[in-house]
Design a protein around this motif. Structure first.
Motif, PDB file in Angstrom:
ATOM      1  N   ARG A   1       0.841  -1.206   0.000  1.00 31.67           N
ATOM      2  CA  ARG A   1       0.000   0.000   0.000  1.00 31.67           C
ATOM      3  C   ARG A   1       0.876   1.255   0.000  1.00 31.67           C
ATOM      4  O   ARG A   1       0.584   2.230  -0.692  1.00 31.67           O
ATOM      5  CB  ARG A   1      -0.925   0.002   1.229  1.00 31.67           C
ATOM      6  CG  ARG A   1      -2.092  -0.960   1.110  1.00 31.67           C
ATOM      7  CD  ARG A   1      -2.937  -0.969   2.378  1.00 31.67           C
ATOM      8  NE  ARG A   1      -4.011  -1.929   2.283  1.00 31.67           N
ATOM      9  CZ  ARG A   1      -5.259  -1.638   1.918  1.00 31.67           C
ATOM     10  NH1 ARG A   1      -5.598  -0.396   1.648  1.00 31.67           N
ATOM     11  NH2 ARG A   1      -6.183  -2.573   1.848  1.00 31.67           N
TER      12      ARG A   1
ATOM     13  N   ARG B   1       7.734  -7.399  -5.828  1.00 35.00           N
ATOM     14  CA  ARG B   1       7.652  -8.312  -4.676  1.00 35.00           C
ATOM     15  C   ARG B   1       9.040  -8.564  -4.103  1.00 35.00           C
ATOM     16  O   ARG B   1       9.245  -8.485  -2.904  1.00 35.00           O
ATOM     17  CB  ARG B   1       7.002  -9.660  -5.059  1.00 35.00           C
ATOM     18  CG  ARG B   1       5.612  -9.569  -5.621  1.00 35.00           C
ATOM     19  CD  ARG B   1       4.887 -10.899  -5.519  1.00 35.00           C
ATOM     20  NE  ARG B   1       4.548 -11.206  -4.148  1.00 35.00           N
ATOM     21  CZ  ARG B   1       3.507 -10.715  -3.495  1.00 35.00           C
ATOM     22  NH1 ARG B   1       2.660  -9.919  -4.092  1.00 35.00           N
ATOM     23  NH2 ARG B   1       3.293 -11.036  -2.234  1.00 35.00           N
TER      24      ARG B   1
ATOM     25  N   ARG C   1      -0.515 -11.862   2.565  1.00 32.50           N
ATOM     26  CA  ARG C   1      -1.015 -12.856   1.608  1.00 32.50           C
ATOM     27  C   ARG C   1      -0.050 -14.026   1.450  1.00 32.50           C
ATOM     28  O   ARG C   1      -0.460 -15.133   1.164  1.00 32.50           O
ATOM     29  CB  ARG C   1      -1.196 -12.235   0.208  1.00 32.50           C
ATOM     30  CG  ARG C   1      -2.137 -11.071   0.118  1.00 32.50           C
ATOM     31  CD  ARG C   1      -3.568 -11.543   0.265  1.00 32.50           C
ATOM     32  NE  ARG C   1      -4.497 -10.439   0.082  1.00 32.50           N
ATOM     33  CZ  ARG C   1      -4.592  -9.400   0.893  1.00 32.50           C
ATOM     34  NH1 ARG C   1      -3.827  -9.306   1.944  1.00 32.50           N
ATOM     35  NH2 ARG C   1      -5.470  -8.439   0.648  1.00 32.50           N
ATOM     36  N   ASP C   2       1.260 -13.726   1.609  1.00 34.27           N
ATOM     37  CA  ASP C   2       2.265 -14.769   1.358  1.00 34.27           C
ATOM     38  C   ASP C   2       3.230 -14.906   2.536  1.00 34.27           C
ATOM     39  O   ASP C   2       4.359 -15.343   2.358  1.00 34.27           O
ATOM     40  CB  ASP C   2       3.052 -14.443   0.079  1.00 34.27           C
ATOM     41  CG  ASP C   2       3.835 -13.138   0.192  1.00 34.27           C
ATOM     42  OD1 ASP C   2       3.539 -12.338   1.107  1.00 34.27           O
ATOM     43  OD2 ASP C   2       4.759 -12.927  -0.609  1.00 34.27           O
TER      44      ASP C   2
ATOM     45  N   ARG D   1     -10.041  -7.637  -6.418  1.00 38.01           N
ATOM     46  CA  ARG D   1      -8.765  -7.744  -5.699  1.00 38.01           C
ATOM     47  C   ARG D   1      -8.475  -9.207  -5.313  1.00 38.01           C
ATOM     48  O   ARG D   1      -7.369  -9.690  -5.492  1.00 38.01           O
ATOM     49  CB  ARG D   1      -8.827  -6.851  -4.449  1.00 38.01           C
ATOM     50  CG  ARG D   1      -7.491  -6.538  -3.868  1.00 38.01           C
ATOM     51  CD  ARG D   1      -7.461  -5.134  -3.336  1.00 38.01           C
ATOM     52  NE  ARG D   1      -8.181  -4.895  -2.111  1.00 38.01           N
ATOM     53  CZ  ARG D   1      -7.679  -5.063  -0.901  1.00 38.01           C
ATOM     54  NH1 ARG D   1      -6.464  -5.533  -0.752  1.00 38.01           N
ATOM     55  NH2 ARG D   1      -8.384  -4.765   0.166  1.00 38.01           N
TER      56      ARG D   1
ATOM     57  N   ASP E   1      -5.249 -11.230  -6.527  1.00 39.04           N
ATOM     58  CA  ASP E   1      -4.284 -11.721  -5.536  1.00 39.04           C
ATOM     59  C   ASP E   1      -4.135 -13.245  -5.568  1.00 39.04           C
ATOM     60  O   ASP E   1      -3.081 -13.778  -5.237  1.00 39.04           O
ATOM     61  CB  ASP E   1      -4.693 -11.290  -4.108  1.00 39.04           C
ATOM     62  CG  ASP E   1      -4.627  -9.783  -3.914  1.00 39.04           C
ATOM     63  OD1 ASP E   1      -4.048  -9.092  -4.775  1.00 39.04           O
ATOM     64  OD2 ASP E   1      -5.172  -9.287  -2.901  1.00 39.04           O
TER      65      ASP E   1
HETATM   66  O1   DC Z   1      -3.693  -6.835   3.253  1.00 31.97           O
HETATM   67  P1   DC Z   1      -3.920  -5.578   2.469  1.00 31.97           P
HETATM   68  O2   DC Z   1      -5.353  -5.401   2.072  1.00 31.97           O
HETATM   69  O3   DC Z   1      -3.394  -4.362   3.173  1.00 31.97           O
HETATM   70  O4   DC Z   1      -3.043  -5.742   1.125  1.00 31.97           O
HETATM   71  C1   DC Z   1      -3.131  -4.853   0.038  1.00 31.97           C
HETATM   72  C2   DC Z   1      -2.656  -5.550  -1.233  1.00 31.97           C
HETATM   73  O5   DC Z   1      -1.245  -5.813  -1.139  1.00 31.97           O
HETATM   74  C3   DC Z   1      -3.284  -6.922  -1.499  1.00 31.97           C
HETATM   75  O6   DC Z   1      -4.482  -6.826  -2.244  1.00 31.97           O
HETATM   76  C4   DC Z   1      -2.204  -7.669  -2.238  1.00 31.97           C
HETATM   77  C5   DC Z   1      -0.912  -7.071  -1.740  1.00 31.97           C
HETATM   78  N1   DC Z   1      -0.246  -7.916  -0.741  1.00 31.97           N
HETATM   79  C6   DC Z   1       0.518  -8.956  -1.215  1.00 31.97           C
HETATM   80  O7   DC Z   1       0.553  -9.187  -2.424  1.00 31.97           O
HETATM   81  N2   DC Z   1       1.236  -9.726  -0.361  1.00 31.97           N
HETATM   82  C7   DC Z   1       1.193  -9.502   0.964  1.00 31.97           C
HETATM   83  N3   DC Z   1       1.895 -10.276   1.787  1.00 31.97           N
HETATM   84  C8   DC Z   1       0.393  -8.464   1.478  1.00 31.97           C
HETATM   85  C9   DC Z   1      -0.338  -7.689   0.591  1.00 31.97           C
END
Ligand code: DC
Length: 227
Positions: free
Chosen positions: A45, A114, A136-137, A181, A185
């Motif tokens: 973000r 990333r 997410r990961d 989203r 993702d």
């Molecule tokens: O968790 P969040 O809604 O704040 O994350 C925003 C975006 O960031 C999410 O849609 C995908 C990316 N994201 C990611 O790819 N890997 C992560 N570990 C955290 C977030």
């Protein structure tokens, strides 16, 4: 020969789709355990917000990766917030919107972006005795050796209702934006959102916040005792 001991703290990861309650649950768990907490989403973000403010081309992987390492913005981990500073201005509240989430999701599919954010996320562990990382990961790529892995999910309608309430936006618009989203993702090639192996899966759809935290806490404490 003496083994090199790296100063690495313990880690618990909590992954899951948008608005699954990861942030509030992981933050409360960190408070109960007395551990540190970080939102890895704030890195995406923060970079998305910075790129947008500086009018970067959001498709330009190379430039975005460079920007991620520039001093135009930075992340600060505090007890209850992962703060984002853009040119020394605290923009933590500004990055919470679904618009910034959507741009973050777009740039998060770029492998170089990333890779460039990974080091900073992993560094959060070095400065702590115990870290709860959400995203997410986190359980698959950022901290694959985490001691405990949680995957938090909920029905898409419940997640949208929760986020709409938090942000004061309409439920129908929020659900549409979140579905895009979620799809982005989960379907991207680089580190897609998946359930980490051996993760404890909690569906929070029919549970209150306290019930979710308690369920997760009981599991985590049991697992931590084993090590
Ligand atoms: O968790 P969040 O809604 O704040 O994350 C925003 C975006 O960031 C999410 O849609 C995908 C990316 N994201 C990611 O790819 N890997 C992560 N570990 C955290 C977030």
């Amino acid at each position: 020969m003496m083994e090199l001991e790296l100063d690495m703290g313990r880690v618990i990861t909590i992954d899951g789709p948008a608005a699954s309650g990861k942030t509030s649950v992981s933050r409360e768990l960190a408070r109960r355990l007395g551990w540190n907490w970080v939102s890895t989403g704030a890195f995406y973000r923060g970079l998305a917000y910075t790129a947008y403010r500086l009018k970067y081309d959001l498709q330009d992987e190379e430039k975005l990766a460079q920007l991620s390492m520039s001093n135009k913005w930075r992340i600060e981990m505090t007890e209850s917030k992962t703060r984002v500073l853009f040119a020394d201005e605290d923009v933590t509240d500004d990055i919470a919107t679904e618009e910034v989430g959507s741009v973050a999701s777009q740039i998060s599919r770029l492998p170089k972006v990333r890779d460039s954010l990974l080091g900073g996320q992993r560094d959060c562990r070095a400065r702590t005795e115990g870290l709860i990382a959400e995203g997410r990961d986190c359980g698959t790529i950022v901290f694959p050796d985490a001691e405990v892995k949680i995957y938090l999910t909920a029905r898409s309608e419940d997640r949208a209702a929760r986020r709409a309430k938090e942000l004061g936006t309409s439920e129908s618009e929020t659900i549409a934006a979140q579905q895009i989203r979620d799809k982005q993702d989960s379907s991207r090639k680089a580190a897609p959102l998946t359930i980490p192996e051996k993760a404890f899966v909690v569906d929070s759809s029919k549970l209150s916040f306290d019930e979710v935290v308690s369920k997760v806490e009981v599991f985590v404490r049991k697992e931590l005792k084993k090590n």
